[in-house]
Scaffold this active site. Structure first.
Site, PDB file in Angstrom:
ATOM      1  N   GLY A  92     -27.772 125.169  54.844  1.00  0.00           N
ATOM      2  CA  GLY A  92     -26.618 125.063  53.944  1.00  0.00           C
ATOM      3  C   GLY A  92     -26.955 125.656  52.587  1.00  0.00           C
ATOM      4  O   GLY A  92     -28.011 125.379  52.030  1.00  0.00           O
ATOM      5  N   ASP A 123     -34.762 120.850  55.050  1.00  0.00           N
ATOM      6  CA  ASP A 123     -35.875 120.485  55.943  1.00  0.00           C
ATOM      7  C   ASP A 123     -35.969 121.376  57.188  1.00  0.00           C
ATOM      8  O   ASP A 123     -37.053 121.769  57.598  1.00  0.00           O
ATOM      9  CB  ASP A 123     -35.866 118.992  56.301  1.00  0.00           C
ATOM     10  CG  ASP A 123     -34.522 118.503  56.791  1.00  0.00           C
ATOM     11  OD1 ASP A 123     -33.571 119.313  56.853  1.00  0.00           O
ATOM     12  OD2 ASP A 123     -34.424 117.321  57.127  1.00  0.00           O
ATOM     13  N   ARG A 142     -25.501 114.672  54.181  1.00  0.00           N
ATOM     14  CA  ARG A 142     -25.955 114.541  55.580  1.00  0.00           C
ATOM     15  C   ARG A 142     -26.284 113.084  55.863  1.00  0.00           C
ATOM     16  O   ARG A 142     -25.393 112.261  55.842  1.00  0.00           O
ATOM     17  CB  ARG A 142     -27.154 115.462  55.859  1.00  0.00           C
ATOM     18  CG  ARG A 142     -27.330 115.721  57.353  1.00  0.00           C
ATOM     19  CD  ARG A 142     -28.451 116.686  57.622  1.00  0.00           C
ATOM     20  NE  ARG A 142     -28.175 118.020  57.177  1.00  0.00           N
ATOM     21  CZ  ARG A 142     -27.483 118.911  57.892  1.00  0.00           C
ATOM     22  NH1 ARG A 142     -27.010 118.603  59.063  1.00  0.00           N
ATOM     23  NH2 ARG A 142     -27.271 120.113  57.427  1.00  0.00           N
TER      24      ARG A 142
HETATM   25  O1  F6P Z   1     -27.349 120.100  54.019  1.00  0.00           O
HETATM   26  C1  F6P Z   1     -26.300 120.447  53.180  1.00  0.00           C
HETATM   27  C2  F6P Z   1     -24.975 120.016  53.773  1.00  0.00           C
HETATM   28  O2  F6P Z   1     -23.946 120.399  52.880  1.00  0.00           O
HETATM   29  C3  F6P Z   1     -24.857 118.542  54.115  1.00  0.00           C
HETATM   30  O3  F6P Z   1     -24.612 117.747  52.980  1.00  0.00           O
HETATM   31  C4  F6P Z   1     -23.746 118.570  55.115  1.00  0.00           C
HETATM   32  O4  F6P Z   1     -23.838 117.461  55.990  1.00  0.00           O
HETATM   33  C5  F6P Z   1     -23.986 119.853  55.852  1.00  0.00           C
HETATM   34  O5  F6P Z   1     -24.752 120.683  55.002  1.00  0.00           O
HETATM   35  C6  F6P Z   1     -22.730 120.581  56.262  1.00  0.00           C
HETATM   36  O6  F6P Z   1     -23.105 121.701  56.987  1.00  0.00           O
HETATM   37  P1  F6P Z   1     -22.110 122.907  57.339  1.00  0.00           P
HETATM   38  O7  F6P Z   1     -21.886 123.699  56.093  1.00  0.00           O
HETATM   39  O8  F6P Z   1     -22.837 123.674  58.377  1.00  0.00           O
HETATM   40  O9  F6P Z   1     -20.850 122.277  57.811  1.00  0.00           O
END
Ligand code: F6P
Length: 328
Positions: free
Chosen positions: A16, A108, A177
């Site tokens: 992300g 991570d 998350r």
């Molecule tokens: O890890 C960053 C994050 O924004 C989390 O807070 C969230 O759960 C996730 O990525 C969302 O991922 P995506 O953009 O793939 O929907």
């Protein structure tokens, strides 16, 4: 570990995106030029490494990027890099470019990739903590976390205006998350009535009692912050349950979602990203491999990636105590 001779460093952002990633890339590339290294941009994270989407960078790539959100190198989550075949393709591409070290900016999952790659192919790698979630050990704050908290607070302030005008109860869902760092900071910073985080299970009855007390205290609006990934359910699910206990409340739900990932980085994130970008290059030159550069008490600290990604960074109990006092 004895330092290898490093001449060409590849930089990538993965997972992300987070505000401040551009500032970190820019700092690493500038530091690389300072030390007469060739710097390469690997586009779309590990996906671009596998597909050979790699460009040699010059200073025009990093002009006016420090202040911009997102990542100009783009980001992706690569399933193929999780396979040995994918990593082999990636390695071949790096070898063809003569890239002899990596700076990986991400969360991570991204740092785990860098660790695996170092184990398998011996490519020196340093990770930088780039995620709004703040869920990496070895740093007080991850790059992007401060901006995300500011964005969430600004949005909640706006919700507060309309909540107060209509005497409404809002459930606001924030990202993170499975960690509650954004929720706790945004909750304290916006005078939330309650903060629900994945690390704790708050029984619905406890929340209802708290809201009843506040209602008696003539609080004209109430905002409950719900971290995504919580054990008690989504903001909508919790709102539905509360409505059954408190039918007289006019309840609304807002999911802040990806707006928390965008926007110009705050001063804090710009400084953090800039310092860590320089530290990554200097760390590689000093033979610090398979580590994450973080900032603890305003000092750069290198932590083995395997330790940084272990889930042992917890929301501070003291923050929760303060939040509780302030919402009574
Ligand atoms: O890890 C960053 C994050 O924004 C989390 O807070 C969230 O759960 C996730 O990525 C969302 O991922 P995506 O953009 O793939 O929907």
């Amino acid at each position: 570990m004895e330092a290898k001779t490093i001449k060409k460093i590849g930089v990538l952002t993965s997972g992300g995106d987070a505000p401040g990633m551009n500032a970190a890339i820019r700092a690493a590339v500038r530091a690389g030029f300072y030390y007469n290294l060739e710097m390469y941009g690997i586009y779309r994270g590990y996906e671009g490494m596998i597909q050979n989407d790699i460009k040699k960078l010059d200073s025009k790539y990093i002009t006016h990027v420090l202040e911009r959100g997102g990542t100009f190198l783009k980001s992706a989550r690569s399933d193929e890099f999780r396979t040995p075949e994918g990593r082999k393709k990636a390695y071949e591409n790096l070898k063809n470019h003569g890239i002899d070290a990596l700076i990986v900016i991400g969360g991570d999952g991204s740092l785990t990739g860098a660790h695996l790659f170092f184990q398998e192919y011996g490519i020196p790698a340093i990770g930088l903590p780039g995620t709004i979630d703040n869920d990496l050990s070895g740093t007080d704050s991850t790059i992007g976390f401060d901006t995300a908290c500011n964005t969430a607070i600004e949005a909640i302030d706006k919700i507060r205006d309309t909540a107060t005008s209509h005497d409404r109860l809002f459930f606001v869902e924030v990202m993170g998350r499975d960690a509650g760092f954004i929720a706790v900071n945004a909750g304290i910073g916006s005078a939330a009535a309650a903060i629900l985080i994945p690390e704790n299970k708050t029984p619905i009855e406890t929340l209802v009692e708290k809201l009843k007390t506040r209602s008696k205290a003539m609080k004209t609006s109430n905002i409950v912050i719900v971290a995504e990934g919580g054990k008690s359910g989504s903001a909508q699910e919790i709102a539905d349950k509360v409505k059954k206990f408190l039918p007289y409340y006019d309840i609304k739900v807002t999911i802040l979602g990806h707006l928390q990932r965008g926007g110009a980085p705050t001063a804090f994130d710009r400084l953090l990203a800039s310092k860590l970008g320089v530290a990554a290059v200097e760390g590689l030159l000093q033979g610090k491999y398979d580590v994450m550069a973080g900032m603890i008490n305003n000092k750069v600290v290198f932590t083995p990636i395997v330790k940084a990604i272990v889930d042992d960074k917890h929301v501070d109990d003291e923050d929760l105590r303060v939040a509780n006092i302030l919402s009574t």
